[in-house]
Scaffold this active site. Structure first.
Site, PDB file in Angstrom:
ATOM      1  N   ASP A  34       0.831  -1.379  -0.117  1.00 58.24           N
ATOM      2  CA  ASP A  34       0.469  -0.045   0.322  1.00 58.24           C
ATOM      3  C   ASP A  34       0.910   1.412  -0.425  1.00 58.24           C
ATOM      4  O   ASP A  34       2.058   0.858   1.080  1.00 58.24           O
ATOM      5  CB  ASP A  34      -1.070  -0.062   1.387  1.00 58.24           C
ATOM      6  N   HIS A  51       3.560   3.316  -8.318  1.00 58.02           N
ATOM      7  CA  HIS A  51       3.139   1.731  -9.073  1.00 58.02           C
ATOM      8  C   HIS A  51       4.585   1.654  -9.593  1.00 58.02           C
ATOM      9  O   HIS A  51       4.810   0.230  -9.740  1.00 58.02           O
ATOM     10  CB  HIS A  51       2.015   1.391  -9.858  1.00 58.02           C
ATOM     11  N   LEU A 145      11.213 -21.341  -4.224  1.00 55.44           N
ATOM     12  CA  LEU A 145       9.910 -19.568  -3.961  1.00 55.44           C
ATOM     13  C   LEU A 145       8.541 -19.960  -4.366  1.00 55.44           C
ATOM     14  O   LEU A 145       8.184 -19.789  -5.760  1.00 55.44           O
ATOM     15  CB  LEU A 145      10.035 -18.712  -3.544  1.00 55.44           C
TER      16      LEU A 145
END
Ligand code: FPP
Length: 259
Positions: A34, A51, A145
């Site tokens: 955020d 972004h 991962l």
């Protein structure tokens, strides 16, 4: 030699070794990324610049998680509610996501990262959906991962689709009430097969879970940092893990029972 993340070096390696020896590395970390817009605004830049810088934070966080041996990293990249943003921002975000997917898949592969997605993927622009599916396919056999992108996702959306599927099965005589327990519900969610997050990180100082992983976060440790997501780099991740290592996870029991 098998593929795997390029290992950390220098000071970074020292920090990672310290974390490994100071406690358990969380198996699953979930992040609410955020503050991209506020990061950009503070610098007099358009929201999309926030972004774009956020993609750099994603890259660094993914690499560090891979090196540390985190098993699962789940990133809240676009919520069901984010569709309500101005059309132009949604469209720029989708373009950025498409570019990031195209640019990063080789790196994910070299680092043995398996890509997954949760959410209403069919609601994404077809080009994004196609690229995502291709990249998931290209990385499916990787064993390091597992990176899960939550896209057009919300916890309520997921629970709703799970309940609908169960009702369909019950109506078709394929499911009885006695079969429904917590594990069964978990297997109907889009996160089926993944362990629940041990640690949930939220950036930008907000104390909310914003419809993220409502079922799965039941016993997750929560870490909130004031940093905006574009300013989040591996040192912040290490701070979150270090904080997590000091927590006592009781899962409803008392301290003495854990000894
Ligand atoms: C929240 O900041 C961030 C988002 C809604 C989008 C997150 C997307 C990225 C980091 C880029 C693409 C992702 C990947 C996985 C490659 P905000 O816009 O809500 O910020 P604000 O609260 O300050 O307005």
């Amino acid at each position: 030699m098998g593929k795997g993340p390029q290992q950390a070096t220098g000071q970074d390696k020292i920090l990672q070794d310290q974390l490994r020896s100071s406690g358990v590395i969380p198996r699953h970390i979930a992040i609410i990324m955020d503050g991209n817009g506020r990061w950009a605004k503070k610098r007099g830049m358009p929201r999309i610049a926030g972004h774009a810088e956020g993609v750099e934070s994603v890259r660094d966080t993914v690499e560090a998680c891979g090196q540390l041996g985190v098993g699962f990293l789940t990133l809240y990249a676009f919520s069901t509610e984010n569709w309500k943003r101005p059309k132009e921002e949604v469209s720029l975000l989708m373009r950025l996501l498409l570019k990031a997917l195209k640019d990063e898949t080789d790196r994910l592969n070299n680092n043995n990262v398996r890509l997954q997605a949760i959410g209403d993927i069919g609601a994404l622009p077809s080009e994004v959906e196609q690229e995502l599916c291709d990249d998931i396919e290209k990385t499916r056999d990787n064993t390091g991962l597992t990176l899960t992108l939550a896209l057009s996702y919300s916890g309520r959306w997921d629970l709703t689709q799970a309940v609908r599927a169960m009702i369909r099965d019950a109506a078709a005589g394929k499911l009885s009430e006695s079969e429904v327990n917590e594990a069964f519900i978990g297997q109907r969610l889009s996160t089926a097969g993944m362990p629940d997050p041990d640690l949930m990180v939220r950036t930008s100082g907000e104390f909310r879970i914003s419809n993220f992983l409502l079922w799965e976060l039941a016993y997750s440790e929560i870490y909130i940092t004031e940093k905006y997501w574009p300013g989040f780099r591996r040192e912040e991740l290490y701070a979150a893990i270090g904080d997590y290592q000091k927590r006592e996870r009781r899962f409803g029991m008392v301290s003495e029972q854990l000894k």
